[in-house]
Design a protein around this motif. Structure first.
Motif, PDB file in Angstrom:
ATOM      1  N   CYS A  23      29.765  47.405   0.280  1.00  0.00           N
ATOM      2  CA  CYS A  23      29.485  46.021   0.688  1.00  0.00           C
ATOM      3  C   CYS A  23      28.319  45.445  -0.106  1.00  0.00           C
ATOM      4  N   ILE A  27      28.525  42.187  -2.666  1.00  0.00           N
ATOM      5  CA  ILE A  27      27.707  40.980  -2.455  1.00  0.00           C
ATOM      6  C   ILE A  27      26.806  40.738  -3.660  1.00  0.00           C
ATOM      7  N   LYS A  38      26.426  32.224   0.337  1.00  0.00           N
ATOM      8  CA  LYS A  38      26.003  32.639   1.678  1.00  0.00           C
ATOM      9  C   LYS A  38      27.215  33.225   2.371  1.00  0.00           C
ATOM     10  N   GLY A  39      27.110  34.456   2.783  1.00  0.00           N
ATOM     11  CA  GLY A  39      28.235  35.086   3.446  1.00  0.00           C
ATOM     12  C   GLY A  39      27.940  36.522   3.796  1.00  0.00           C
ATOM     13  N   ALA A  40      28.929  37.188   4.361  1.00  0.00           N
ATOM     14  CA  ALA A  40      28.774  38.575   4.776  1.00  0.00           C
ATOM     15  C   ALA A  40      30.077  39.316   4.526  1.00  0.00           C
ATOM     16  N   THR A  53      26.973  43.946   5.148  1.00  0.00           N
ATOM     17  CA  THR A  53      25.935  43.363   4.310  1.00  0.00           C
ATOM     18  C   THR A  53      26.118  41.867   4.281  1.00  0.00           C
ATOM     19  N   GLY A  54      25.015  41.143   4.315  1.00  0.00           N
ATOM     20  CA  GLY A  54      25.051  39.692   4.235  1.00  0.00           C
ATOM     21  C   GLY A  54      24.059  39.199   3.200  1.00  0.00           C
ATOM     22  N   ASN A  55      24.254  37.962   2.780  1.00  0.00           N
ATOM     23  CA  ASN A  55      23.363  37.364   1.799  1.00  0.00           C
ATOM     24  C   ASN A  55      22.967  35.972   2.269  1.00  0.00           C
ATOM     25  N   LEU A  57      21.700  34.912   4.948  1.00  0.00           N
ATOM     26  CA  LEU A  57      21.974  34.587   6.339  1.00  0.00           C
ATOM     27  C   LEU A  57      20.784  35.049   7.174  1.00  0.00           C
ATOM     28  N   MET A  60      21.128  38.049   9.806  1.00  0.00           N
ATOM     29  CA  MET A  60      21.684  39.351   9.433  1.00  0.00           C
ATOM     30  C   MET A  60      20.727  40.507   9.729  1.00  0.00           C
ATOM     31  N   TYR A  63      21.221  41.170  13.496  1.00  0.00           N
ATOM     32  CA  TYR A  63      22.604  41.165  13.976  1.00  0.00           C
ATOM     33  C   TYR A  63      22.969  42.529  14.538  1.00  0.00           C
TER      34      TYR A  63
END
Length: 70
Positions: A23, A27, A38-40, A53-55, A57, A60, A63
């Motif tokens: 992940c 990303i 921006k997303g996960a 994994t997120g970017n 955000l 995150m 979470y």
């Protein structure tokens, strides 16, 4: 390119990476070309290993999530 994030993560897991690392690498690859992305991404193996994994955000880091295996 956005549509291929999950495909990329699956291919990385097939080559031996953990879901978490797959992940993160997926990303990082998209943010290389789209810095404002921006997303996960969530990945799960057949054995129940999970990764998320997120970017960009803000939530995150805090979470909370669970995986239930039957």
């Amino acid at each position: 390119m956005y549509a291929f994030l999950s495909f990329l993560a699956v291919e990385m897991m097939r080559s031996g990476r953990t879901p978490d690392l797959a992940c993160k690498e997926a990303i990082l690859r998209i943010t290389k070309y789209y810095p404002n992305f921006k997303g996960a991404l969530v990945a799960v193996t057949k054995q129940g290993q999970t990764g998320i994994t997120g970017n960009s955000l803000p939530y995150m880091d805090i979470y909370k999530w669970r995986v239930f295996l039957e």
